[in-house]
Design a protein around this motif. Structure first.
Motif, PDB file in Angstrom:
ATOM      1  N   THR A 129     -25.848  41.546   3.403  1.00 59.40           N
ATOM      2  CA  THR A 129     -25.558  42.633   2.484  1.00 59.40           C
ATOM      3  C   THR A 129     -24.061  42.917   2.561  1.00 59.40           C
ATOM      4  OG1 THR A 129     -26.208  44.854   1.770  1.00 59.40           O
ATOM      5  CG2 THR A 129     -26.021  44.488   4.158  1.00 59.40           C
ATOM      6  N   HIS A 130     -23.607  43.914   1.882  1.00 59.31           N
ATOM      7  CA  HIS A 130     -22.213  44.348   1.951  1.00 59.31           C
ATOM      8  C   HIS A 130     -22.197  45.854   2.142  1.00 59.31           C
ATOM      9  CE1 HIS A 130     -21.553  40.398   0.264  1.00 59.31           C
ATOM     10  NE2 HIS A 130     -20.273  40.531   0.544  1.00 59.31           N
TER      11      HIS A 130
ATOM     12  N   PRO B  68     -18.796  41.927   4.173  1.00 62.52           N
ATOM     13  CA  PRO B  68     -20.060  41.212   4.359  1.00 62.52           C
ATOM     14  C   PRO B  68     -20.657  41.537   5.728  1.00 62.52           C
ATOM     15  CG  PRO B  68     -18.221  39.677   4.016  1.00 62.52           C
ATOM     16  CD  PRO B  68     -17.655  41.042   4.093  1.00 62.52           C
ATOM     17  N   MET B  69     -21.950  41.875   5.729  1.00 67.86           N
ATOM     18  CA  MET B  69     -22.648  42.243   6.961  1.00 67.86           C
ATOM     19  C   MET B  69     -23.993  41.524   7.000  1.00 67.86           C
ATOM     20  SD  MET B  69     -22.326  46.364   7.000  1.00 67.86           S
ATOM     21  CE  MET B  69     -20.794  47.180   6.594  1.00 67.86           C
ATOM     22  N   TYR B  70     -24.337  41.067   8.170  1.00 64.25           N
ATOM     23  CA  TYR B  70     -25.673  40.539   8.402  1.00 64.25           C
ATOM     24  C   TYR B  70     -26.406  41.558   9.249  1.00 64.25           C
ATOM     25  CZ  TYR B  70     -24.317  35.994   6.598  1.00 64.25           C
ATOM     26  OH  TYR B  70     -23.902  34.976   5.786  1.00 64.25           O
ATOM     27  N   ILE B  71     -27.609  41.951   8.825  1.00 60.82           N
ATOM     28  CA  ILE B  71     -28.400  42.947   9.530  1.00 60.82           C
ATOM     29  C   ILE B  71     -29.711  42.309   9.987  1.00 60.82           C
ATOM     30  CG2 ILE B  71     -29.567  45.182   9.384  1.00 60.82           C
ATOM     31  CD1 ILE B  71     -26.611  45.552   8.961  1.00 60.82           C
TER      32      ILE B  71
ATOM     33  N   CYS C 206     -23.873  41.790  12.433  1.00 58.89           N
ATOM     34  CA  CYS C 206     -22.474  41.383  12.580  1.00 58.89           C
ATOM     35  C   CYS C 206     -21.732  41.559  11.268  1.00 58.89           C
ATOM     36  CB  CYS C 206     -22.369  39.957  13.102  1.00 58.89           C
ATOM     37  SG  CYS C 206     -23.043  38.722  12.005  1.00 58.89           S
ATOM     38  N   LEU C 207     -20.445  41.770  11.405  1.00 55.12           N
ATOM     39  CA  LEU C 207     -19.522  41.859  10.277  1.00 55.12           C
ATOM     40  C   LEU C 207     -18.712  40.571  10.256  1.00 55.12           C
ATOM     41  CD1 LEU C 207     -17.970  45.354  11.119  1.00 55.12           C
ATOM     42  CD2 LEU C 207     -19.938  44.924   9.658  1.00 55.12           C
ATOM     43  N   HIS C 208     -18.439  40.048   9.089  1.00 55.52           N
ATOM     44  CA  HIS C 208     -17.577  38.868   8.961  1.00 55.52           C
ATOM     45  C   HIS C 208     -16.283  39.314   8.290  1.00 55.52           C
ATOM     46  CE1 HIS C 208     -20.287  35.671  10.252  1.00 55.52           C
ATOM     47  NE2 HIS C 208     -21.233  36.479   9.821  1.00 55.52           N
ATOM     48  N   LEU C 209     -15.182  39.212   9.022  1.00 52.71           N
ATOM     49  CA  LEU C 209     -13.905  39.743   8.547  1.00 52.71           C
ATOM     50  C   LEU C 209     -12.786  38.731   8.706  1.00 52.71           C
ATOM     51  CD1 LEU C 209     -14.104  43.139  10.469  1.00 52.71           C
ATOM     52  CD2 LEU C 209     -14.712  42.753   8.073  1.00 52.71           C
ATOM     53  N   SER C 210     -11.783  38.844   7.848  1.00 52.61           N
ATOM     54  CA  SER C 210     -10.555  38.100   8.102  1.00 52.61           C
ATOM     55  C   SER C 210      -9.900  38.735   9.320  1.00 52.61           C
ATOM     56  CB  SER C 210      -9.624  38.159   6.885  1.00 52.61           C
ATOM     57  OG  SER C 210      -9.271  39.497   6.613  1.00 52.61           O
ATOM     58  N   ARG C 211      -9.076  37.988  10.003  1.00 51.82           N
ATOM     59  CA  ARG C 211      -8.492  38.484  11.258  1.00 51.82           C
ATOM     60  C   ARG C 211      -7.748  39.806  11.061  1.00 51.82           C
ATOM     61  NH1 ARG C 211      -4.241  35.386  15.195  1.00 51.82           N
ATOM     62  NH2 ARG C 211      -3.898  37.161  16.536  1.00 51.82           N
TER      63      ARG C 211
ATOM     64  N   ILE D 131     -21.617  52.879   9.222  1.00 52.67           N
ATOM     65  CA  ILE D 131     -21.611  51.953   8.100  1.00 52.67           C
ATOM     66  C   ILE D 131     -22.397  52.571   6.951  1.00 52.67           C
ATOM     67  CG2 ILE D 131     -21.275  49.842   9.438  1.00 52.67           C
ATOM     68  CD1 ILE D 131     -24.286  49.296   9.157  1.00 52.67           C
ATOM     69  N   ARG D 132     -21.960  52.242   5.734  1.00 54.39           N
ATOM     70  CA  ARG D 132     -22.644  52.664   4.521  1.00 54.39           C
ATOM     71  C   ARG D 132     -22.920  51.387   3.734  1.00 54.39           C
ATOM     72  NH1 ARG D 132     -19.126  56.578   2.210  1.00 54.39           N
ATOM     73  NH2 ARG D 132     -17.808  54.815   1.703  1.00 54.39           N
ATOM     74  N   LEU D 133     -24.199  51.026   3.648  1.00 50.30           N
ATOM     75  CA  LEU D 133     -24.574  49.800   2.964  1.00 50.30           C
ATOM     76  C   LEU D 133     -24.551  49.982   1.456  1.00 50.30           C
ATOM     77  CD1 LEU D 133     -27.523  48.576   5.212  1.00 50.30           C
ATOM     78  CD2 LEU D 133     -25.079  48.087   5.415  1.00 50.30           C
ATOM     79  N   ARG D 134     -24.466  48.876   0.758  1.00 49.83           N
ATOM     80  CA  ARG D 134     -24.410  48.879  -0.702  1.00 49.83           C
ATOM     81  C   ARG D 134     -25.590  49.647  -1.308  1.00 49.83           C
ATOM     82  NH1 ARG D 134     -24.211  43.114  -3.233  1.00 49.83           N
ATOM     83  NH2 ARG D 134     -22.132  43.172  -2.350  1.00 49.83           N
TER      84      ARG D 134
END
Length: 93
Positions: A4-5, A20-23, A35-40, A53-56
């Motif tokens: 999700t995001h 982007p988040m995986y729950i 986990c969150l996937h982020l640029s550095r 966190i506030r999901l879409r």
């Protein structure tokens, strides 16, 4: 894990938007993690251990950062977290 995001908030302030988040959760979202996937550079914004966190879809939750892992030649980071309490539309931020 479901992709999700959502937004990452700290002390009522939005730090990251549309991340982007995986729950991973049980059926009632009482026990959950992800986990969150982020640029550095986006990952460097996270300094504290606890965030909201506030999901879409409007659900809100509190998270505690467990580990930050550098990936893809350290150009990206994966931020592992555990949920604190329930993930639902009734959590105060």
């Amino acid at each position: 894990m479901d992709l999700t995001h959502g937004d990452v908030l700290h002390e009522g302030r939005e730090l990251l938007s549309n991340v982007p988040m995986y729950i991973l959760a049980d059926q009632a979202y009482v026990g959950w993690s992800g986990c969150l996937h982020l640029s550095r550079d986006r990952g460097e914004v996270l300094q504290a251990q606890e965030y909201h966190i506030r999901l879409r879809d409007g659900r809100l939750g509190s998270i505690r950062i467990r580990k930050v892992i550098a990936t893809n030649g350290a150009h990206h980071v994966e931020v592992l977290f555990e949920g604190l309490g329930e993930l639902n539309a009734h959590t105060a931020v």
